[in-house]
Design an enzyme around this catalytic site. Structure first.
Site: not given
Length: 258
Positions: A48, A73, A87, A152, A177
């Site tokens: 977000h 996230r 990586d 969520e 959510d």
């Protein structure tokens, strides 16, 4: 020489509560300031907040130099994207909108090297191996990766028991959510939402997994910790900054007579 030890993952496995903060300013300087606050973990948000992999990596770097642990996230749990984050040296991943046990198991495979998983072998090019300076990286990386999945919505909650049979390290419940999906958008404090969240936390802990949540409500924070939640985010940098600025403006303007 093995992959760097993931102390955050070890703390979650031991059930030691880790208190964190959401980092969504998408700015390295702001992340560096947050890293001086001494939270156990800081979540750099790629879902977000207006971040991409390069900006997330820049913020992860400055957090790594503090006493806080960086968690990132992803915007979505795609295998190719997970490979890039790993990586880049991000050891702690939070994947949003996980709705089934099969999806959770696919994510586990995405963070592990063959033969157990499908993570592409390109560590000699990667920051994760210190550009091939860690000779045993390929053999030791899997056990140091911490995969947290986010449940969520009602579909995810209905599949929670199946998700908990996977090898994810923890499950994060997203109240905002979930509230929207339950018909209470903007009201994560609705009794039905609170009941569903606390029930989920209880089930996650009972399954031996780390349980997590982001809530700004101190009462809810305490309840989740009392139930055994081990990674709890208690604030958001954007919210703190916005509220502080608005309060400062209000106080300043009040100095001038109408």
């Amino acid at each position: 020489m093995p992959a760097p030890k993931n102390n955050f993952k070890a703390a979650l496995k031991a059930g030691t509560p880790q208190i964190g903060c959401w980092i969504a300013m998408a700015n390295t300087y702001a992340a560096e300031i947050a890293a001086t606050a001494r939270f156990d973990w800081l979540l750099v948000d790629g879902e977000h907040a207006p971040n991409d992999l390069r900006s997330i990596l820049d913020q992860v770097r400055v957090i790594e130099g503090s006493g806080s642990t960086p968690v990132a996230r992803l915007p979505i749990g795609e295998t190719w994207m997970i490979k890039q984050y790993l990586d880049a040296g991000v050891q702690n991943l939070l994947v949003p909108m996980v709705e089934s046990g099969d999806q959770a198991r696919a994510l586990v495979r995405a963070v592990q090297y063959p033969p157990h998983g499908v993570r592409g072998v390109g560590s000699s090019l990667a920051r994760a191996s210190q550009f091939a300076a860690i000779p045993d990286y390929l053999k030791t990386a899997d056990e140091q990766i911490c995969l947290l999945v986010q449940v969520e919505n009602r579909l995810g909650l209905s599949a929670l028991d199946d998700i908990l049979t996977s090898d994810v390290d923890g499950v994060f419940i997203g109240p905002a959510d979930l509230a929207a999906d339950m018909g209470h958008i903007g009201n994560a404090g609705h009794p039905d939402v609170v009941e569903a969240v606390l029930d989920a936390i209880t089930r996650i802990v009972a399954a031996g997994k780390a349980a997590g949540i982001l809530t700004l409500d101190p009462d809810m924070q305490r309840k989740c910790l009392e139930l055994g939640a081990s990674f709890v985010a208690t604030n958001i940098d954007v919210t703190l900054f916005a509220n502080a600025l608005r309060g400062a403006a209000e106080a300043g303007l009040a100095l001038v007579p109408d």
